[in-house]
Scaffold this motif. Structure first.
Motif, PDB file in Angstrom:
ATOM      1  N   TYR A  14     -76.335 -19.187  76.302  1.00  0.00           N
ATOM      2  CA  TYR A  14     -77.787 -19.048  76.162  1.00  0.00           C
ATOM      3  C   TYR A  14     -78.182 -18.384  74.850  1.00  0.00           C
ATOM      4  O   TYR A  14     -79.359 -18.269  74.546  1.00  0.00           O
ATOM      5  N   GLN A  15     -77.202 -17.931  74.081  1.00  0.00           N
ATOM      6  CA  GLN A  15     -77.475 -17.246  72.825  1.00  0.00           C
ATOM      7  C   GLN A  15     -77.310 -18.234  71.666  1.00  0.00           C
ATOM      8  O   GLN A  15     -76.224 -18.764  71.458  1.00  0.00           O
ATOM      9  N   PRO A  16     -78.382 -18.504  70.905  1.00  0.00           N
ATOM     10  CA  PRO A  16     -78.291 -19.519  69.840  1.00  0.00           C
ATOM     11  C   PRO A  16     -77.401 -19.097  68.671  1.00  0.00           C
ATOM     12  O   PRO A  16     -76.908 -19.942  67.940  1.00  0.00           O
ATOM     13  N   ARG A  17     -77.196 -17.787  68.500  1.00  0.00           N
ATOM     14  CA  ARG A  17     -76.376 -17.332  67.381  1.00  0.00           C
ATOM     15  C   ARG A  17     -74.984 -16.948  67.860  1.00  0.00           C
ATOM     16  O   ARG A  17     -74.828 -16.364  68.926  1.00  0.00           O
ATOM     17  N   VAL A  18     -73.987 -17.256  67.029  1.00  0.00           N
ATOM     18  CA  VAL A  18     -72.605 -16.903  67.324  1.00  0.00           C
ATOM     19  C   VAL A  18     -72.163 -15.818  66.351  1.00  0.00           C
ATOM     20  O   VAL A  18     -72.337 -15.953  65.140  1.00  0.00           O
ATOM     21  N   ILE A  19     -71.600 -14.720  66.888  1.00  0.00           N
ATOM     22  CA  ILE A  19     -71.098 -13.639  66.046  1.00  0.00           C
ATOM     23  C   ILE A  19     -69.573 -13.701  66.053  1.00  0.00           C
ATOM     24  O   ILE A  19     -68.957 -13.662  67.119  1.00  0.00           O
ATOM     25  N   ALA A  20     -68.979 -13.803  64.882  1.00  0.00           N
ATOM     26  CA  ALA A  20     -67.533 -13.888  64.769  1.00  0.00           C
ATOM     27  C   ALA A  20     -66.996 -12.690  64.002  1.00  0.00           C
ATOM     28  O   ALA A  20     -67.613 -12.232  63.030  1.00  0.00           O
ATOM     29  N   ARG A  21     -65.842 -12.167  64.409  1.00  0.00           N
ATOM     30  CA  ARG A  21     -65.214 -11.050  63.705  1.00  0.00           C
ATOM     31  C   ARG A  21     -64.581 -11.530  62.402  1.00  0.00           C
ATOM     32  O   ARG A  21     -63.965 -12.591  62.362  1.00  0.00           O
ATOM     33  N   SER A  22     -64.703 -10.716  61.366  1.00  0.00           N
ATOM     34  CA  SER A  22     -64.088 -11.024  60.082  1.00  0.00           C
ATOM     35  C   SER A  22     -62.616 -10.654  60.104  1.00  0.00           C
ATOM     36  O   SER A  22     -62.213  -9.697  60.743  1.00  0.00           O
ATOM     37  N   ARG A  23     -61.801 -11.417  59.393  1.00  0.00           N
ATOM     38  CA  ARG A  23     -60.369 -11.134  59.310  1.00  0.00           C
ATOM     39  C   ARG A  23     -59.987 -10.588  57.921  1.00  0.00           C
ATOM     40  O   ARG A  23     -58.818 -10.441  57.615  1.00  0.00           O
ATOM     41  N   ASP A  24     -60.979 -10.293  57.075  1.00  0.00           N
ATOM     42  CA  ASP A  24     -60.645  -9.861  55.724  1.00  0.00           C
ATOM     43  C   ASP A  24     -60.501  -8.353  55.592  1.00  0.00           C
ATOM     44  O   ASP A  24     -60.345  -7.822  54.500  1.00  0.00           O
ATOM     45  N   GLY A  25     -60.556  -7.649  56.710  1.00  0.00           N
ATOM     46  CA  GLY A  25     -60.361  -6.204  56.680  1.00  0.00           C
ATOM     47  C   GLY A  25     -61.631  -5.423  56.445  1.00  0.00           C
ATOM     48  O   GLY A  25     -61.639  -4.201  56.553  1.00  0.00           O
TER      49      GLY A  25
END
Length: 353
Positions: A14-25
């Motif tokens: 139901y949430q239009p935005r996706v939050i992804a974790r960064s892998r660059d430290g």
């Protein structure tokens, strides 16, 4: 993740935005921050509910009223069909479902209000169907016990499904309700293997403990049965006869079963769990699930969603019914409970004013 069913937190649909974790430290603030913790604490949020009794119109379940004291479940069963409902509260059906819980502290007050309504007609209330009413946080919150106290006060019929040994704490209330024909309990018993239990139901009571719960409930006069649910192809289906035999020896008198369901986000979570714990048979399990669900991983059609279709579903039904009948189990969906004792404490006097 230790003592959790999954470490995944799939996107809320139901949430239009996706939050992804960064892998660059750069995502983490300092070297002390742990990017992949092996455990996570449980968070409980209180919700002041305006209604507490949910109505059901599904022909697949043997009740038309239910109460869930909590949203989300710390038991962390990987197969739980209720996981997708957490998306309604803007949370993930994955790790959030196990760690971000919602409690209903005014549940007993609201139940009294709804039972006192002049138009209310009593029928058995199923307690803790969507999520377990005796999950670990009930030890401190005691919401389930307060609801049972209202049930006894109003002489209202109630049925309970649980995997938690905490139910024995309330044996005083349950035995009195049962003495009046107002209570029945089903223990969810999915495996007799401690190792498999630890993998798929990490925070539930051990199999031997659940059998002890059945034994003590039955000894106290509480009508007690089991639900073997879910049956998972090539995971626990070989245990059907042994589970039934052990439950009968413990004093259970009723038995039913449910086939694995994989609605919405649960499909992704269960597939990830399979690959982590049973990679050697993951494709066989999923192939058999597709056989049961018309080529898909889920079929929500009434009359089919609980058992599936096809030769394998028929085989499970025959195996279960044959052994259950030999052991003397009743295969009726629910225990008949009385509704004629219902009363409204104080309500009779209020009608005189």
């Amino acid at each position: 993740m230790k003592t959790r069913g999954t470490s995944l937190n799939p996107h809320n649909r139901y949430q239009p935005r996706v939050i992804a974790r960064s892998r660059d430290g750069e995502w983490y603030q300092s070297e002390e921050d742990e990017p992949n913790p092996d455990s996570i604490a449980t968070e409980v949020i209180d919700e002041r509910v305006r209604s507490i009794i949910s109505r059901n119109r599904s022909p697949d379940v043997p009740f038309d009223q239910s109460i869930n004291p909590y949203r989300g479940c710390e038991h962390a069963c990987i197969y739980c069909f209720a996981r997708p409902t957490h998306a309604y509260w803007d949370m993930s059906p994955g790790l959030d479902f196990e760690t971000r819980l919602i409690a209903k502290p005014n549940a007993d007050h609201q139940l009294r209000r709804e039972l006192d309504r002049p138009g209310y007609t009593p029928s058995p209330i199923a307690l803790g169907v969507n999520t377990d009413a005796y999950q670990p946080i009930e030890r401190e919150r005691r919401i389930t016990r307060s609801l049972l106290e209202v049930m006894l006060e109003y002489r209202h019929p109630v049925s309970i499904i649980t995997k938690g040994a905490l139910i024995l704490r309330d044996l005083d209330l349950l035995s009195e309700l049962a003495r009046q024909g107002l209570c029945s309990v089903r223990i969810s018993l999915t495996t007799l293997s401690n190792d498999l239990k630890r993998r798929m139901e990490p925070r539930t009571a051990a199999p031997a403990t659940r059998l002890k719960v059945i034994r003590q409930l039955a000894s106290a006069g509480v009508p007690t049965g089991i639900i073997l649910g879910p049956v998972i192809p090539f995971i626990n289906d070989h245990e059907i006869e042994e589970i039934l035999t052990s439950a009968a020896s413990a004093g259970a008198t009723r038995a039913s079963w449910i086939m694995l369901r994989l609605p919405l986000e649960l499909d992704e979570l269960f597939q990830d769990w399979l690959q982590r714990h049973f990679p050697d048979r993951a494709e066989r399990v999923l192939g058999r699930i597709r056989d049961l669900r018309g080529g898909k991983h889920n079929n929500s059609q009434f009359g089919r969603r609980m058992t599936g279709t096809g030769p394998y579903a028929q085989l499970i039904r025959q195996r279960f019914n044959n052994r259950a009948r030999k052991l003397g189990f009743s295969l009726h969906a629910s225990e008949p409970l009385r509704t004629d004792l219902f009363r409204r404490p104080g309500g009779e006097q209020m009608g005189l004013w």
